[in-house]
Write a protein that holds these residues in place. Structure first.
Motif, PDB file in Angstrom:
ATOM      1  N   ASP A  38       0.859  -0.987  -0.012  1.00 34.59           N
ATOM      2  CA  ASP A  38       0.048  -0.319  -0.284  1.00 34.59           C
ATOM      3  C   ASP A  38       0.966   1.481   0.377  1.00 34.59           C
ATOM      4  OD1 ASP A  38      -2.203  -1.478   0.073  1.00 34.59           O
ATOM      5  OD2 ASP A  38      -2.145  -1.679   2.431  1.00 34.59           O
ATOM      6  N   LYS A  39       0.361   2.205  -0.976  1.00 29.15           N
ATOM      7  CA  LYS A  39       1.237   3.302  -0.699  1.00 29.15           C
ATOM      8  C   LYS A  39       0.076   4.406  -0.736  1.00 29.15           C
ATOM      9  CE  LYS A  39       4.525   5.835  -3.871  1.00 29.15           C
ATOM     10  NZ  LYS A  39       5.675   5.959  -5.107  1.00 29.15           N
ATOM     11  N   ASP A  40       0.593   5.169   0.729  1.00 28.60           N
ATOM     12  CA  ASP A  40       0.141   6.681   1.355  1.00 28.60           C
ATOM     13  C   ASP A  40       0.067   7.401   1.216  1.00 28.60           C
ATOM     14  OD1 ASP A  40      -1.676   4.500   1.648  1.00 28.60           O
ATOM     15  OD2 ASP A  40      -0.908   4.076   4.471  1.00 28.60           O
ATOM     16  N   SER A  41      -0.394   8.457   0.736  1.00 34.07           N
ATOM     17  CA  SER A  41       0.278  10.176   0.492  1.00 34.07           C
ATOM     18  C   SER A  41      -1.050  10.679   1.138  1.00 34.07           C
ATOM     19  CB  SER A  41       0.387  10.029  -1.057  1.00 34.07           C
ATOM     20  OG  SER A  41       0.500  11.393  -1.385  1.00 34.07           O
ATOM     21  N   SER A  42      -0.316  11.888   1.437  1.00 38.59           N
ATOM     22  CA  SER A  42      -1.730  12.810   1.622  1.00 38.59           C
ATOM     23  C   SER A  42      -1.566  14.556   1.187  1.00 38.59           C
ATOM     24  CB  SER A  42      -1.357  13.071   3.329  1.00 38.59           C
ATOM     25  OG  SER A  42      -0.019  13.905   3.044  1.00 38.59           O
ATOM     26  N   VAL A  43      -2.463  14.994   1.411  1.00 37.24           N
ATOM     27  CA  VAL A  43      -2.602  16.684   0.221  1.00 37.24           C
ATOM     28  C   VAL A  43      -3.414  17.510   1.370  1.00 37.24           C
ATOM     29  CG1 VAL A  43      -4.795  15.586  -0.831  1.00 37.24           C
ATOM     30  CG2 VAL A  43      -3.607  17.616  -1.748  1.00 37.24           C
ATOM     31  N   ALA A  44      -2.576  18.756   1.806  1.00 37.02           N
ATOM     32  CA  ALA A  44      -3.617  20.037   2.337  1.00 37.02           C
ATOM     33  C   ALA A  44      -3.946  20.651   1.429  1.00 37.02           C
ATOM     34  CB  ALA A  44      -1.777  20.920   3.303  1.00 37.02           C
ATOM     35  N   GLY A  45      -5.382  21.228   1.902  1.00 35.82           N
ATOM     36  CA  GLY A  45      -5.729  22.748   1.397  1.00 35.82           C
ATOM     37  C   GLY A  45      -5.471  23.469   1.432  1.00 35.82           C
ATOM     38  N   PRO A  46      -6.429  24.579   0.753  1.00 31.76           N
ATOM     39  CA  PRO A  46      -5.528  26.066   0.646  1.00 31.76           C
ATOM     40  C   PRO A  46      -5.105  26.573   1.703  1.00 31.76           C
ATOM     41  CG  PRO A  46      -7.700  25.685  -0.724  1.00 31.76           C
ATOM     42  CD  PRO A  46      -7.401  24.324   0.162  1.00 31.76           C
ATOM     43  N   LEU A  64      -1.404  21.039  -1.908  1.00 31.90           N
ATOM     44  CA  LEU A  64      -0.620  20.874  -1.468  1.00 31.90           C
ATOM     45  C   LEU A  64       0.423  19.566  -1.116  1.00 31.90           C
ATOM     46  CD1 LEU A  64       2.667  22.319  -0.395  1.00 31.90           C
ATOM     47  CD2 LEU A  64       1.585  22.119   2.030  1.00 31.90           C
ATOM     48  N   GLN A  65       0.901  19.045  -1.875  1.00 35.49           N
ATOM     49  CA  GLN A  65       1.054  18.172  -1.949  1.00 35.49           C
ATOM     50  C   GLN A  65       1.793  17.302  -0.377  1.00 35.49           C
ATOM     51  OE1 GLN A  65       1.117  14.849  -4.692  1.00 35.49           O
ATOM     52  NE2 GLN A  65       1.506  13.627  -2.763  1.00 35.49           N
ATOM     53  N   GLY A  66       1.886  15.978   0.113  1.00 39.98           N
ATOM     54  CA  GLY A  66       2.353  15.500   1.291  1.00 39.98           C
ATOM     55  C   GLY A  66       3.208  14.456   1.369  1.00 39.98           C
ATOM     56  N   TYR A  67       3.417  14.303   2.163  1.00 40.02           N
ATOM     57  CA  TYR A  67       4.328  12.879   1.895  1.00 40.02           C
ATOM     58  C   TYR A  67       4.368  11.174   1.480  1.00 40.02           C
ATOM     59  CZ  TYR A  67       8.138  16.434   3.738  1.00 40.02           C
ATOM     60  OH  TYR A  67       8.664  17.455   4.160  1.00 40.02           O
ATOM     61  N   ASP A  68       5.155  11.052   0.531  1.00 39.21           N
ATOM     62  CA  ASP A  68       4.410   9.320   0.272  1.00 39.21           C
ATOM     63  C   ASP A  68       4.792   8.216   1.649  1.00 39.21           C
ATOM     64  OD1 ASP A  68       3.286   9.991  -1.456  1.00 39.21           O
ATOM     65  OD2 ASP A  68       4.796   9.370  -3.062  1.00 39.21           O
ATOM     66  N   LYS A  69       4.361   6.616   2.020  1.00 41.45           N
ATOM     67  CA  LYS A  69       4.397   6.359   2.371  1.00 41.45           C
ATOM     68  C   LYS A  69       3.674   4.709   2.130  1.00 41.45           C
ATOM     69  CE  LYS A  69       6.492   4.418   6.737  1.00 41.45           C
ATOM     70  NZ  LYS A  69       8.037   4.442   7.162  1.00 41.45           N
ATOM     71  N   ILE A  70       4.952   4.439   2.417  1.00 39.63           N
ATOM     72  CA  ILE A  70       4.718   2.556   1.231  1.00 39.63           C
ATOM     73  C   ILE A  70       4.957   1.382   2.129  1.00 39.63           C
ATOM     74  CG2 ILE A  70       5.506   0.282   0.059  1.00 39.63           C
ATOM     75  CD1 ILE A  70       6.606   2.682  -1.831  1.00 39.63           C
ATOM     76  N   GLY A 139       8.753   8.239   9.477  1.00 40.38           N
ATOM     77  CA  GLY A 139       7.635   8.828   8.239  1.00 40.38           C
ATOM     78  C   GLY A 139       7.731   8.718   6.588  1.00 40.38           C
ATOM     79  N   GLY A 140       7.500   9.598   6.103  1.00 36.12           N
ATOM     80  CA  GLY A 140       7.460   9.863   4.777  1.00 36.12           C
ATOM     81  C   GLY A 140       8.210  10.928   4.608  1.00 36.12           C
ATOM     82  N   ASN A 141       8.712  11.753   5.447  1.00 37.14           N
ATOM     83  CA  ASN A 141       9.364  12.527   5.506  1.00 37.14           C
ATOM     84  C   ASN A 141      10.582  12.454   5.895  1.00 37.14           C
ATOM     85  OD1 ASN A 141       9.539  12.538   8.229  1.00 37.14           O
ATOM     86  ND2 ASN A 141       9.145  14.730   8.622  1.00 37.14           N
ATOM     87  N   ALA A 142      11.698  10.853   5.978  1.00 39.59           N
ATOM     88  CA  ALA A 142      12.224  10.373   5.995  1.00 39.59           C
ATOM     89  C   ALA A 142      13.234  10.827   7.138  1.00 39.59           C
ATOM     90  CB  ALA A 142      13.494  11.129   4.740  1.00 39.59           C
ATOM     91  N   ALA A 143      12.108  11.803   8.244  1.00 41.91           N
ATOM     92  CA  ALA A 143      12.699  11.804   9.707  1.00 41.91           C
ATOM     93  C   ALA A 143      12.576  10.456  10.859  1.00 41.91           C
ATOM     94  CB  ALA A 143      12.561  12.945  10.311  1.00 41.91           C
ATOM     95  N   ALA A 144      13.783  10.971  11.391  1.00 41.24           N
ATOM     96  CA  ALA A 144      12.530   9.567  12.672  1.00 41.24           C
ATOM     97  C   ALA A 144      11.308   9.674  13.169  1.00 41.24           C
ATOM     98  CB  ALA A 144      13.877   9.779  13.693  1.00 41.24           C
ATOM     99  N   TYR A 145      10.342   9.156  13.887  1.00 41.02           N
ATOM    100  CA  TYR A 145       9.363   8.764  14.294  1.00 41.02           C
ATOM    101  C   TYR A 145       9.741  10.186  14.936  1.00 41.02           C
ATOM    102  CZ  TYR A 145       7.769   4.513  11.470  1.00 41.02           C
ATOM    103  OH  TYR A 145       7.445   3.634  11.392  1.00 41.02           O
ATOM    104  N   LYS A 267      -4.720   7.866   9.255  1.00 42.51           N
ATOM    105  CA  LYS A 267      -3.944   9.583   8.639  1.00 42.51           C
ATOM    106  C   LYS A 267      -3.091   9.847   9.883  1.00 42.51           C
ATOM    107  CE  LYS A 267      -8.761  11.952   6.812  1.00 42.51           C
ATOM    108  NZ  LYS A 267      -9.247  13.225   7.216  1.00 42.51           N
ATOM    109  N   TYR A 268      -3.239   9.643  10.523  1.00 45.71           N
ATOM    110  CA  TYR A 268      -1.794  10.054  11.778  1.00 45.71           C
ATOM    111  C   TYR A 268      -1.748   8.499  12.894  1.00 45.71           C
ATOM    112  CZ  TYR A 268      -3.839  14.838  10.537  1.00 45.71           C
ATOM    113  OH  TYR A 268      -4.321  15.842   9.741  1.00 45.71           O
TER     114      TYR A 268
END
Length: 313
Positions: A38-46, A64-70, A139-145, A267-268
Motif C-alpha cells: 500500500d502506498k499512502d499519500s496526503s494532500v493539504a488544502g488551501p 499541497l502535496q504531502g509525503y508518501d509512505k509505503i 515517516g514519509g519525510n525520512a525523519a525518525a518518528y 491518517k495519523y
C-alpha cells in the motif's frame, strides 16, 4: 521432543499458554489490505483564508502535496512437529491437543515484539529486528518518528515532536515534563504552518518502569489538587494525562510517549496493515514417518504516517 509425554508415572502435564490478547491495538491503528504493498499519500488544502478588499479579486491557492509512505507485506510464521509415537501415546492419550494451539501464542509474541520495537527504536531511523531484518523507522519525510527536525510539507520551519521545554530535549518523566509535553504539542504546526488541534491525552510506557511508577504518583497528587512531589494544596496542579497504556515489550525504563487518542486513525500515528491475520493451517502427517506437523502464518507490515498527534521522550 520430551520424554515426559509418555511417562505414565506423571499424572498431569499442563500446557502453558499466553493468556493475554495483544495490546498493540491500543496504540496502533489496525486495518486490512489485499494488496502486496500500500502506498499512502496526503494532500493539504488551501492556506488560511485572506481578506478581500472591495471589488478586489479573490486570492487563489492550490492543494499541497504531502509525503508518501509505503507498506509492504511480509510473511511470518512458526511450526510444530511431533513424532507419531509422542502424538499417539502422549498428546492424544493425555488429551492435551491444545499444545498445537500454542502456535498462536508464538504469533502473538511476534506481533507484540514488532509493535513495541517501533517505539523502542523510534528516535532512530532504522533498526535490525530479531530475525536479522532491517526495519525502517521513518515517516514519509525520512525523519525518525520522533525528531526535532520533522520536515514540513510547505518547506516552512521544521517541527519537533520530542518533548522540549525550551532548553532540554528528551526530558525525564516528571511534572515539569508534563508541562513541556503540552508545550511541545502546542507548537506543532500543520503542513500549511497553521495550528493543529491535537491534545495528547494518553501516556505509553513500559510496565513496571520508573515512568509507570512516577505516573501513578503524579496523577495521585493531581487528583488531590496537590503539587506533585510536595504537600502544597494549590488547586492548580491539573496538567496530566488521564489515560495510561503500559506494555511489557517496551525495552527502555525511561522512554515515554503521549498521543491524542482521538487521532488514532489511518491518517495519523502508528499503522498496522494486515493482509492475513494469524491463521492456523490444517494439520498434516509426513507420509513416510507419520510425523505430525502443523504451522501458523500471517502477513503484515507496520509503520507510521503523520506523527503530529504524538510526542516522545
Amino acid at each position: 521432543q520430551f520424554a515426559d509425554l509418555v511417562d505414565e508415572s506423571i499424572q498431569k502435564i499442563f500446557v502453558k499458554r499466553g493468556e493475554q490478547p495483544t495490546k498493540m491495538e491500543q496504540f496502533y491503528h489496525v486495518s486490512d489490505t489485499s494488496s502486496y504493498y500500500d502506498k499512502d499519500s496526503s494532500v493539504a488544502g488551501p492556506a488560511k483564508a485572506k481578506f478581500i478588499g472591495e471589488n478586489a479579486s479573490v486570492v487563489y491557492d492550490a492543494p499541497l502535496q504531502g509525503y508518501d509512505k509505503i507498506y509492504t507485506q511480509k510473511k511470518y510464521g512458526d511450526a510444530l512437529k511431533i513424532s507419531q509415537h509422542l502424538w499417539k501415546f502422549g498428546v492424544q492419550f493425555r488429551n492435551i491437543t491444545s499444545l498445537t494451539e500454542s502456535l498462536m501464542d508464538s504469533m502473538r509474541e511476534k506481533i507484540e515484539d514488532d509493535a513495541a520495537d517501533m517505539l523502542n527504536n523510534s528516535f532512530s531511523t532504522s533498526y535490525t529486528d530479531g530475525d536479522g531484518q532491517s526495519v525502517t523507522t521513518t515517516g514519509g519525510n525520512a525523519a525518525a518518528y520522533f525528531s526535532s527536525s520533522q520536515t514540513r510539507e510547505d518547506g516552512g520551519t521544521a517541527w519537533n515532536n520530542i518533548v522540549y521545554d525550551g532548553t532540554t530535549y528528551g526530558m525525564d518523566f516528571e511534572y515539569d515534563a508534563l508541562k513541556a509535553m503540552r508545550r511541545t504539542s502546542s507548537l506543532i504546526l500543520s503542513p500549511r504552518g497553521q495550528q493543529v488541534n491535537f491534545e495528547p491525552d494518553t501516556l505509553v510506557c513500559k510496565y513496571g518502569s520508573s515512568v509507570h511508577d512516577k505516573y501513578e504518583e503524579l496523577m495521585g497528587a493531581i487528583s488531590r489538587n496537590q503539587i506533585p512531589g510536595g504537600n502544597e494544596n494549590d488547586g492548580a496542579a491539573k496538567v496530566g494525562l488521564p489515560k495510561l497504556i503500559t506494555n511489557k515489550y517496551l525495552d527502555n525504563d525511561t522512554y515515554w510517549f503521549a498521543f491524542d487518542s482521538s487521532a488514532k486513525n489511518d491518517k495519523y500515528g502508528f499503522q498496522w496493515r494486515w493482509s492475513q491475520r494469524p491463521t492456523m493451517d490444517a494439520p498434516k502427517l509426513e507420509y513416510d514417518t507419520d510425523e505430525y506437523r502443523r504451522k501458523a502464518t500471517m502477513f503484515y507490515d507496520r509503520g507510521a504516517n503523520d506523527l503530529r498527534s504524538w510526542v516522545g521522550s
